[in-house]
Scaffold this motif. Structure first.
Motif, PDB file in Angstrom:
ATOM      1  N   PRO A  32       0.821  -1.207   0.000  1.00 51.28           N
ATOM      2  CA  PRO A  32       0.000   0.000   0.000  1.00 51.28           C
ATOM      3  C   PRO A  32       0.855   1.258   0.000  1.00 51.28           C
ATOM      4  O   PRO A  32       2.037   1.230   0.337  1.00 51.28           O
ATOM      5  CB  PRO A  32      -0.815  -0.131   1.292  1.00 51.28           C
ATOM      6  N   LEU A  33       0.230   2.399  -0.369  1.00 53.62           N
ATOM      7  CA  LEU A  33       0.968   3.646  -0.510  1.00 53.62           C
ATOM      8  C   LEU A  33       1.617   4.109   0.779  1.00 53.62           C
ATOM      9  O   LEU A  33       2.667   4.734   0.768  1.00 53.62           O
ATOM     10  CB  LEU A  33       0.034   4.739  -1.035  1.00 53.62           C
ATOM     11  N   ASN A  34       0.986   3.839   1.932  1.00 56.48           N
ATOM     12  CA  ASN A  34       1.515   4.336   3.199  1.00 56.48           C
ATOM     13  C   ASN A  34       2.374   3.305   3.924  1.00 56.48           C
ATOM     14  O   ASN A  34       2.591   3.386   5.116  1.00 56.48           O
ATOM     15  CB  ASN A  34       0.359   4.787   4.108  1.00 56.48           C
ATOM     16  N   SER A  35       2.889   2.341   3.170  1.00 54.35           N
ATOM     17  CA  SER A  35       3.701   1.288   3.774  1.00 54.35           C
ATOM     18  C   SER A  35       5.029   1.836   4.275  1.00 54.35           C
ATOM     19  O   SER A  35       5.550   2.821   3.768  1.00 54.35           O
ATOM     20  CB  SER A  35       3.954   0.189   2.737  1.00 54.35           C
ATOM     21  N   THR A  36       5.604   1.164   5.278  1.00 54.46           N
ATOM     22  CA  THR A  36       6.928   1.550   5.773  1.00 54.46           C
ATOM     23  C   THR A  36       8.022   0.801   5.026  1.00 54.46           C
ATOM     24  O   THR A  36       9.199   0.941   5.329  1.00 54.46           O
ATOM     25  CB  THR A  36       7.036   1.229   7.279  1.00 54.46           C
ATOM     26  N   THR A  37       7.628  -0.018   4.032  1.00 50.79           N
ATOM     27  CA  THR A  37       8.617  -0.708   3.198  1.00 50.79           C
ATOM     28  C   THR A  37       9.499   0.331   2.505  1.00 50.79           C
ATOM     29  O   THR A  37       9.010   1.411   2.142  1.00 50.79           O
ATOM     30  CB  THR A  37       7.892  -1.543   2.117  1.00 50.79           C
ATOM     31  N   PRO A  38      10.813   0.060   2.315  1.00 54.42           N
ATOM     32  CA  PRO A  38      11.683   1.009   1.630  1.00 54.42           C
ATOM     33  C   PRO A  38      11.051   1.513   0.345  1.00 54.42           C
ATOM     34  O   PRO A  38      10.490   0.751  -0.427  1.00 54.42           O
ATOM     35  CB  PRO A  38      12.939   0.179   1.355  1.00 54.42           C
ATOM     36  N   VAL A  39      11.127   2.825   0.131  1.00 54.92           N
ATOM     37  CA  VAL A  39      10.385   3.464  -0.941  1.00 54.92           C
ATOM     38  C   VAL A  39      10.663   2.875  -2.314  1.00 54.92           C
ATOM     39  O   VAL A  39       9.796   2.841  -3.169  1.00 54.92           O
ATOM     40  CB  VAL A  39      10.641   4.989  -0.922  1.00 54.92           C
ATOM     41  N   SER A  40      11.874   2.393  -2.562  1.00 60.15           N
ATOM     42  CA  SER A  40      12.233   1.873  -3.872  1.00 60.15           C
ATOM     43  C   SER A  40      11.446   0.622  -4.238  1.00 60.15           C
ATOM     44  O   SER A  40      11.341   0.273  -5.403  1.00 60.15           O
ATOM     45  CB  SER A  40      13.737   1.578  -3.934  1.00 60.15           C
ATOM     46  N   THR A  41      10.900  -0.082  -3.251  1.00 65.42           N
ATOM     47  CA  THR A  41      10.177  -1.318  -3.530  1.00 65.42           C
ATOM     48  C   THR A  41       8.663  -1.105  -3.576  1.00 65.42           C
ATOM     49  O   THR A  41       7.925  -2.017  -3.918  1.00 65.42           O
ATOM     50  CB  THR A  41      10.484  -2.387  -2.473  1.00 65.42           C
ATOM     51  N   VAL A  42       8.196   0.088  -3.216  1.00 62.37           N
ATOM     52  CA  VAL A  42       6.763   0.376  -3.232  1.00 62.37           C
ATOM     53  C   VAL A  42       6.357   0.753  -4.657  1.00 62.37           C
ATOM     54  O   VAL A  42       6.882   1.705  -5.224  1.00 62.37           O
ATOM     55  CB  VAL A  42       6.418   1.524  -2.271  1.00 62.37           C
ATOM     56  N   PRO A  43       5.436   0.022  -5.258  1.00 67.40           N
ATOM     57  CA  PRO A  43       5.062   0.350  -6.633  1.00 67.40           C
ATOM     58  C   PRO A  43       4.336   1.687  -6.737  1.00 67.40           C
ATOM     59  O   PRO A  43       3.526   2.036  -5.878  1.00 67.40           O
ATOM     60  CB  PRO A  43       4.144  -0.805  -7.038  1.00 67.40           C
ATOM     61  N   ILE A  44       4.628   2.423  -7.779  1.00 70.34           N
ATOM     62  CA  ILE A  44       3.893   3.644  -8.082  1.00 70.34           C
ATOM     63  C   ILE A  44       2.530   3.256  -8.624  1.00 70.34           C
ATOM     64  O   ILE A  44       2.429   2.453  -9.558  1.00 70.34           O
ATOM     65  CB  ILE A  44       4.652   4.494  -9.117  1.00 70.34           C
ATOM     66  N   GLN A  45       1.485   3.789  -8.031  1.00 69.99           N
ATOM     67  CA  GLN A  45       0.128   3.538  -8.511  1.00 69.99           C
ATOM     68  C   GLN A  45      -0.155   4.542  -9.638  1.00 69.99           C
ATOM     69  O   GLN A  45      -0.304   5.727  -9.408  1.00 69.99           O
ATOM     70  CB  GLN A  45      -0.876   3.697  -7.374  1.00 69.99           C
ATOM     71  N   PHE A  46      -0.220   4.024 -10.846  1.00 68.88           N
ATOM     72  CA  PHE A  46      -0.228   4.847 -12.052  1.00 68.88           C
ATOM     73  C   PHE A  46      -1.507   4.555 -12.845  1.00 68.88           C
ATOM     74  O   PHE A  46      -1.701   3.448 -13.321  1.00 68.88           O
ATOM     75  CB  PHE A  46       1.035   4.504 -12.860  1.00 68.88           C
ATOM     76  N   GLY A  47      -2.376   5.561 -12.983  1.00 71.87           N
ATOM     77  CA  GLY A  47      -3.626   5.377 -13.699  1.00 71.87           C
ATOM     78  C   GLY A  47      -3.577   5.885 -15.134  1.00 71.87           C
ATOM     79  O   GLY A  47      -2.907   6.861 -15.434  1.00 71.87           O
ATOM     80  N   PHE A  48      -4.287   5.179 -16.012  1.00 71.88           N
ATOM     81  CA  PHE A  48      -4.465   5.681 -17.382  1.00 71.88           C
ATOM     82  C   PHE A  48      -5.805   5.186 -17.912  1.00 71.88           C
ATOM     83  O   PHE A  48      -6.414   4.283 -17.349  1.00 71.88           O
ATOM     84  CB  PHE A  48      -3.300   5.287 -18.292  1.00 71.88           C
ATOM     85  N   SER A  60       4.441   0.201 -22.812  1.00 71.84           N
ATOM     86  CA  SER A  60       5.475   0.273 -21.766  1.00 71.84           C
ATOM     87  C   SER A  60       5.384  -0.935 -20.848  1.00 71.84           C
ATOM     88  O   SER A  60       6.407  -1.550 -20.504  1.00 71.84           O
ATOM     89  CB  SER A  60       5.302   1.549 -20.924  1.00 71.84           C
ATOM     90  N   GLN A  61       4.168  -1.258 -20.465  1.00 73.35           N
ATOM     91  CA  GLN A  61       3.976  -2.378 -19.543  1.00 73.35           C
ATOM     92  C   GLN A  61       4.279  -3.716 -20.189  1.00 73.35           C
ATOM     93  O   GLN A  61       5.030  -4.524 -19.627  1.00 73.35           O
ATOM     94  CB  GLN A  61       2.532  -2.377 -19.027  1.00 73.35           C
ATOM     95  N   ASN A  72       9.359   0.804 -10.383  1.00 68.16           N
ATOM     96  CA  ASN A  72       8.345  -0.177 -10.007  1.00 68.16           C
ATOM     97  C   ASN A  72       6.962   0.460 -10.159  1.00 68.16           C
ATOM     98  O   ASN A  72       6.608   1.372  -9.413  1.00 68.16           O
ATOM     99  CB  ASN A  72       8.577  -0.631  -8.561  1.00 68.16           C
ATOM    100  N   VAL A  73       6.200   0.006 -11.143  1.00 67.44           N
ATOM    101  CA  VAL A  73       4.911   0.612 -11.467  1.00 67.44           C
ATOM    102  C   VAL A  73       3.798  -0.419 -11.447  1.00 67.44           C
ATOM    103  O   VAL A  73       3.953  -1.523 -11.981  1.00 67.44           O
ATOM    104  CB  VAL A  73       4.954   1.280 -12.867  1.00 67.44           C
ATOM    105  N   GLU A  74       2.693  -0.043 -10.842  1.00 60.37           N
ATOM    106  CA  GLU A  74       1.464  -0.825 -10.961  1.00 60.37           C
ATOM    107  C   GLU A  74       0.515  -0.006 -11.829  1.00 60.37           C
ATOM    108  O   GLU A  74      -0.101   0.960 -11.375  1.00 60.37           O
ATOM    109  CB  GLU A  74       0.841  -1.101  -9.591  1.00 60.37           C
ATOM    110  N   LEU A  75       0.452  -0.372 -13.099  1.00 62.16           N
ATOM    111  CA  LEU A  75      -0.348   0.371 -14.064  1.00 62.16           C
ATOM    112  C   LEU A  75      -1.813  -0.028 -13.916  1.00 62.16           C
ATOM    113  O   LEU A  75      -2.168  -1.206 -14.002  1.00 62.16           O
ATOM    114  CB  LEU A  75       0.144   0.075 -15.480  1.00 62.16           C
TER     115      LEU A  75
END
Length: 345
Positions: A32-48, A60-61, A72-75
């Protein structure tokens, strides 16, 4: 913006609670966006959503270009464009594909959003389509016209009406989601409709229908962008750069592999490859040079800062925004500049 009723707020609360529960981390779900996991491993929530200038993100995907550019993107696909706008406003997305006027509306409503890339400029793929017997904008007076309220084709409709010295009060405006608006027009329930490609194809399937005017008649009025939250820029600027880099890598892939790219994009659009190719003339994809020019100051609609000022005034005059937002921090060109500099080195 419409004021939500108390019952709607309660429904949103319940929905948010359900989402929060369903997003509890496990081996099958993304962080989730507010996770304490290191930022580099948190997927960007990307809408289109459905627009020719944004379908390249599907390439791209599928071609793993996000991974190639180390981001790291979650499209996330949205059937309704307005739903994606609302998701970015609500903090459910870190990034989204949006038009300039819709982004300005969001900022005016208090959302802290930043435009970092110009994907394209609409040069005909946004259309006002009418039934047989309507031959001029003046003929729209008293007619029923459908469009998705507050979005780009509502904006285009108002631009056209203004050109003919008319306002929304002179027509019977029917607010409908874009797909539903196209369907209503084809079914003969409305006299005219404002839609964007690929929904234009459906609308034009009505016998006797035709284009009355389009974004081609209003050059520079509808640019389309990659928009990110201020928080994403502040906390993960390297990932914003990677998104911009991925876009240009995707354009390079499309240029070198047109047949494969068209196949991917047409499938995502739900149209044939030949139909998708027909959209090309109505969308001007921006090169890195054109991005740099767009972000530069200017005195016409080719300059984003100028266009934003004009659109902001228009949105207030048309009643689509209560007040003009502060546009000083709306654009951030450092990422396209960094990409351009890297290409020269």
């Amino acid at each position: 913006m419409n004021i939500r009723k108390l019952s709607s707020l309660f429904a949103v609360f319940l929905l948010s609670l359900a989402i929060a529960v369903s997003c509890t981390p496990n081996q099958q779900t993304s962080t989730p966006l507010n996770s304490t996991t290191p930022v580099s491993t948190v997927p960007i929530q990307f809408g289109f959503s459905a627009w020719p200038g944004w379908f390249p993100w599907q390439v791209s995907q599928e071609q793993n270009l996000f991974e190639t550019n180390k981001v790291n993107v979650e499209l996330k696909w949205f059937d309704g464009y307005l739903d994606s706008i609302n998701a970015l406003r609500a903090g459910q997305l870190n990034a989204n594909t949006q038009t300039l006027n819709d982004t300005i509306s969001s900022v005016a409503a208090g959302s802290d959003q930043v435009i970092v890339l110009v994907n394209d400029n609409s040069t005909g793929n946004d259309k006002i389509i009418v039934r047989e017997g309507i031959n001029s904008i003046a003929d729209l007076k008293g007619k029923t016209v459908a469009a998705e309220e507050g979005t780009v084709d509502h904006f285009l409709l108002l631009l056209g009406l203004k050109k003919a010295d008319l306002t929304q009060a002179d027509i019977q405006f029917q607010p409908l989601e874009t797909g539903a608006a196209a369907a209503a027009f084809v079914a003969g329930k409305v006299d005219a409709v404002g839609v964007f490609a690929p929904f234009t194809t459906k609308a034009l399937s009505r016998s006797g229908s035709k284009e009355l005017f389009s974004s081609k008649d209003f050059p520079g009025a509808i640019p389309d962008h990659l928009v990110v939250s201020r928080q994403l820029i502040n906390e993960r600027p390297q990932d914003v750069q990677a998104l911009v880099n991925t876009w240009f890598a995707t354009l390079d892939f499309i240029k070198a592999n047109r047949d494969k790219a068209y196949e991917i994009m047409a499938k995502r659009a739900g149209v044939s490859i030949s139909e998708y190719k027909a959209y090309d003339a109505g969308t001007k994809i921006f090169t890195i040079k054109e991005n740099l020019q767009a972000f530069s100051p200017g005195q016409d609609m080719t300059s984003l800062s100028y266009a934003a000022g004009e659109i902001s005034k228009f949105l207030v005059e048309a009643g689509l925004s209560k007040q003009a937002p502060n546009l000083n921090q709306l654009f951030d060109d450092r990422f396209v500049k960094a990409y351009a500099a890297k290409q020269k080195s």
